[in-house]
Design a protein around this motif. Structure first.
Motif, PDB file in Angstrom:
ATOM      1  N   ASP A   1     -46.629   5.116 -12.083  1.00  0.00           N
ATOM      2  CA  ASP A   1     -45.529   4.211 -11.724  1.00  0.00           C
ATOM      3  C   ASP A   1     -44.181   4.902 -11.847  1.00  0.00           C
ATOM      4  OD1 ASP A   1     -47.394   2.255 -11.254  1.00  0.00           O
ATOM      5  OD2 ASP A   1     -47.175   1.310 -13.215  1.00  0.00           O
ATOM      6  N   GLU A   2     -44.023   5.725 -12.856  1.00  0.00           N
ATOM      7  CA  GLU A   2     -42.792   6.504 -13.030  1.00  0.00           C
ATOM      8  C   GLU A   2     -42.551   7.389 -11.814  1.00  0.00           C
ATOM      9  OE1 GLU A   2     -41.776   8.266 -16.979  1.00  0.00           O
ATOM     10  OE2 GLU A   2     -42.388  10.105 -15.985  1.00  0.00           O
ATOM     11  N   ALA A   3     -43.584   8.055 -11.366  1.00  0.00           N
ATOM     12  CA  ALA A   3     -43.467   8.925 -10.198  1.00  0.00           C
ATOM     13  C   ALA A   3     -43.072   8.144  -8.957  1.00  0.00           C
ATOM     14  CB  ALA A   3     -44.793   9.659  -9.961  1.00  0.00           C
ATOM     15  N   LEU A   4     -43.678   6.972  -8.747  1.00  0.00           N
ATOM     16  CA  LEU A   4     -43.395   6.177  -7.554  1.00  0.00           C
ATOM     17  C   LEU A   4     -41.982   5.615  -7.562  1.00  0.00           C
ATOM     18  CD1 LEU A   4     -46.777   4.240  -7.217  1.00  0.00           C
ATOM     19  CD2 LEU A   4     -46.022   6.244  -5.929  1.00  0.00           C
ATOM     20  N   LEU A   5     -41.456   5.297  -8.735  1.00  0.00           N
ATOM     21  CA  LEU A   5     -40.110   4.736  -8.825  1.00  0.00           C
ATOM     22  C   LEU A   5     -39.025   5.793  -8.616  1.00  0.00           C
ATOM     23  CD1 LEU A   5     -40.520   2.281 -11.840  1.00  0.00           C
ATOM     24  CD2 LEU A   5     -40.085   1.664  -9.458  1.00  0.00           C
ATOM     25  N   LEU A   6     -39.297   7.047  -9.010  1.00  0.00           N
ATOM     26  CA  LEU A   6     -38.237   8.044  -9.054  1.00  0.00           C
ATOM     27  C   LEU A   6     -38.268   9.048  -7.908  1.00  0.00           C
ATOM     28  CD1 LEU A   6     -38.211   8.884 -12.885  1.00  0.00           C
ATOM     29  CD2 LEU A   6     -36.499   7.576 -11.601  1.00  0.00           C
ATOM     30  N   ALA A   7     -39.452   9.391  -7.408  1.00  0.00           N
ATOM     31  CA  ALA A   7     -39.570  10.583  -6.561  1.00  0.00           C
ATOM     32  C   ALA A   7     -39.454  10.294  -5.070  1.00  0.00           C
ATOM     33  CB  ALA A   7     -40.898  11.281  -6.846  1.00  0.00           C
TER      34      ALA A   7
ATOM     35  N   PRO B   1     -32.623   1.218  -5.496  1.00  0.00           N
ATOM     36  CA  PRO B   1     -33.670   1.161  -6.520  1.00  0.00           C
ATOM     37  C   PRO B   1     -34.936   0.512  -5.969  1.00  0.00           C
ATOM     38  CG  PRO B   1     -32.057  -0.551  -6.925  1.00  0.00           C
ATOM     39  CD  PRO B   1     -31.516   0.268  -5.788  1.00  0.00           C
ATOM     40  N   ARG B   2     -36.075   0.968  -6.478  1.00  0.00           N
ATOM     41  CA  ARG B   2     -37.358   0.551  -5.945  1.00  0.00           C
ATOM     42  C   ARG B   2     -38.049  -0.463  -6.831  1.00  0.00           C
ATOM     43  NH1 ARG B   2     -39.182   6.655  -4.855  1.00  0.00           N
ATOM     44  NH2 ARG B   2     -38.106   7.013  -2.888  1.00  0.00           N
ATOM     45  N   ARG B   3     -38.997  -1.149  -6.202  1.00  0.00           N
ATOM     46  CA  ARG B   3     -39.907  -2.033  -6.930  1.00  0.00           C
ATOM     47  C   ARG B   3     -41.316  -1.504  -6.734  1.00  0.00           C
ATOM     48  NH1 ARG B   3     -39.947  -7.496  -4.420  1.00  0.00           N
ATOM     49  NH2 ARG B   3     -40.227  -6.179  -2.574  1.00  0.00           N
ATOM     50  N   LEU B   4     -42.119  -1.598  -7.772  1.00  0.00           N
ATOM     51  CA  LEU B   4     -43.492  -1.120  -7.651  1.00  0.00           C
ATOM     52  C   LEU B   4     -44.259  -1.906  -6.600  1.00  0.00           C
ATOM     53  CD1 LEU B   4     -44.445  -0.417 -11.361  1.00  0.00           C
ATOM     54  CD2 LEU B   4     -44.006   1.236  -9.541  1.00  0.00           C
ATOM     55  N   ALA B   5     -43.861  -3.152  -6.378  1.00  0.00           N
ATOM     56  CA  ALA B   5     -44.539  -3.960  -5.364  1.00  0.00           C
ATOM     57  C   ALA B   5     -44.420  -3.350  -3.977  1.00  0.00           C
ATOM     58  CB  ALA B   5     -43.976  -5.377  -5.369  1.00  0.00           C
ATOM     59  N   ASP B   6     -43.402  -2.524  -3.759  1.00  0.00           N
ATOM     60  CA  ASP B   6     -43.229  -1.878  -2.454  1.00  0.00           C
ATOM     61  C   ASP B   6     -44.258  -0.774  -2.206  1.00  0.00           C
ATOM     62  OD1 ASP B   6     -40.967  -3.438  -1.977  1.00  0.00           O
ATOM     63  OD2 ASP B   6     -39.621  -1.968  -2.909  1.00  0.00           O
ATOM     64  N   HIS B   7     -44.915  -0.322  -3.270  1.00  0.00           N
ATOM     65  CA  HIS B   7     -45.741   0.876  -3.158  1.00  0.00           C
ATOM     66  C   HIS B   7     -47.164   0.668  -3.631  1.00  0.00           C
ATOM     67  CE1 HIS B   7     -42.203   3.205  -2.151  1.00  0.00           C
ATOM     68  NE2 HIS B   7     -41.602   2.757  -3.222  1.00  0.00           N
ATOM     69  N   LEU B   8     -47.661  -0.541  -3.559  1.00  0.00           N
ATOM     70  CA  LEU B   8     -49.006  -0.795  -4.057  1.00  0.00           C
ATOM     71  C   LEU B   8     -50.057  -0.003  -3.293  1.00  0.00           C
ATOM     72  CD1 LEU B   8     -48.870  -4.640  -4.768  1.00  0.00           C
ATOM     73  CD2 LEU B   8     -48.617  -2.731  -6.377  1.00  0.00           C
ATOM     74  N   ASP B   9     -49.839   0.176  -1.987  1.00  0.00           N
ATOM     75  CA  ASP B   9     -50.815   0.942  -1.200  1.00  0.00           C
ATOM     76  C   ASP B   9     -50.791   2.413  -1.594  1.00  0.00           C
ATOM     77  OD1 ASP B   9     -48.239   1.152  -0.178  1.00  0.00           O
ATOM     78  OD2 ASP B   9     -48.924   1.510   1.875  1.00  0.00           O
ATOM     79  N   VAL B  10     -49.577   2.967  -1.746  1.00  0.00           N
ATOM     80  CA  VAL B  10     -49.465   4.362  -2.168  1.00  0.00           C
ATOM     81  C   VAL B  10     -50.013   4.531  -3.583  1.00  0.00           C
ATOM     82  CG1 VAL B  10     -47.888   6.290  -2.570  1.00  0.00           C
ATOM     83  CG2 VAL B  10     -47.443   4.690  -0.702  1.00  0.00           C
TER      84      VAL B  10
END
Length: 236
Positions: free
Chosen positions: A183-189, A211-220
């Protein structure tokens, strides 16, 4: 080697005795790009970081790092006999005693009031912010982060994520973040790379604005976990 890249590695191989830790690894990092590196323990993440930092030169293959490099480790590695501000400018040639430079860096980390404190009086989060101040005061072209938030509690880690994102947006160094936290990687990178068997075996590009939300990247997130060998059954 190509022009215009902060980091370029081709066929990078590192052995410890008969054990091959990095195996023909290829890597490119563009100026200002934020890259996260994930992999199982022992996959070679910290070894790669040490090579790029110039801390381990006994490697085969080719690599180049353009510009200055700074490193922040999981442990802050502060000198307890030097006050906070002197830890910030430790090792800076010609400007090593410049308190004003240190205080400006500390102000960015919300630590200016601690300039005359001793490192042992800092909390874990404050010590890690001090480590980042010491790294960024050098105005690096490449910032290497080796699991810098791993020892922090969950709330402090979230605050550090926001701080690092703000500092990266302001200073725009290239960043390579080594982490176990998906999750850290998905939020920052901008990109998430998967290291396995000493080579990069998968890449995931993040396109949502910060800024990102983890909900945006559930597939990734699901694909990254699969690359790491984490199945739905294992998560359950």
């Amino acid at each position: 080697m190509a022009e215009g890249l902060t980091v370029e590695a081709r066929g990078l191989t590192k052995r410890f005795g008969t054990r091959e830790v990095l195996s023909g690894l290829d890597l490119e990092i563009s100026p200002g790009e934020f890259v996260a590196l994930l992999g199982r323990s022992g996959s070679g993440k910290s070894t790669l970081l040490r090579v790029l930092a110039g801390l381990d030169s006994e490697v085969d293959g080719e690599f180049s790092v353009h510009g200055t490099v700074s490193v922040a480790f999981q442990q802050p590695r502060l000198l307890p006999w030097r006050k906070v501000w002197r830890n910030v400018v430790l090792g800076l040639r010609g400007r090593g005693a410049d308190r004003g430079l240190a205080e400006r860096a500390l102000a960015e980390m919300r630590l200016r009031d601690h300039a005359d404190a001793w490192p042992r009086t800092l909390s874990g989060g404050e010590a890690q912010r001090l480590s980042l101040a010491r790294a960024l005061v050098r105005e690096p072209d490449l910032l290497l982060l080796d699991e810098p938030f791993g020892a922090l509690d969950a709330l402090t880690r979230l605050a550090m994520h926001a701080l690092v994102a703000d500092l990266w947006a302001q200073h725009q160094p290239s960043v390579l973040l080594v982490t176990h936290d998906v999750d850290e990687a998905l939020l920052l990178a901008d990109r998430v790379l998967i290291l396995d068997g000493g080579a990069i075996v998968a890449e995931h590009v993040l396109t949502h604005a910060r800024p990102r939300r983890l909900a945006d990247h559930l597939d990734v997130r699901a694909r990254v976990l699969a690359d790491l060998g984490v199945t739905d059954h294992a998560i359950a």
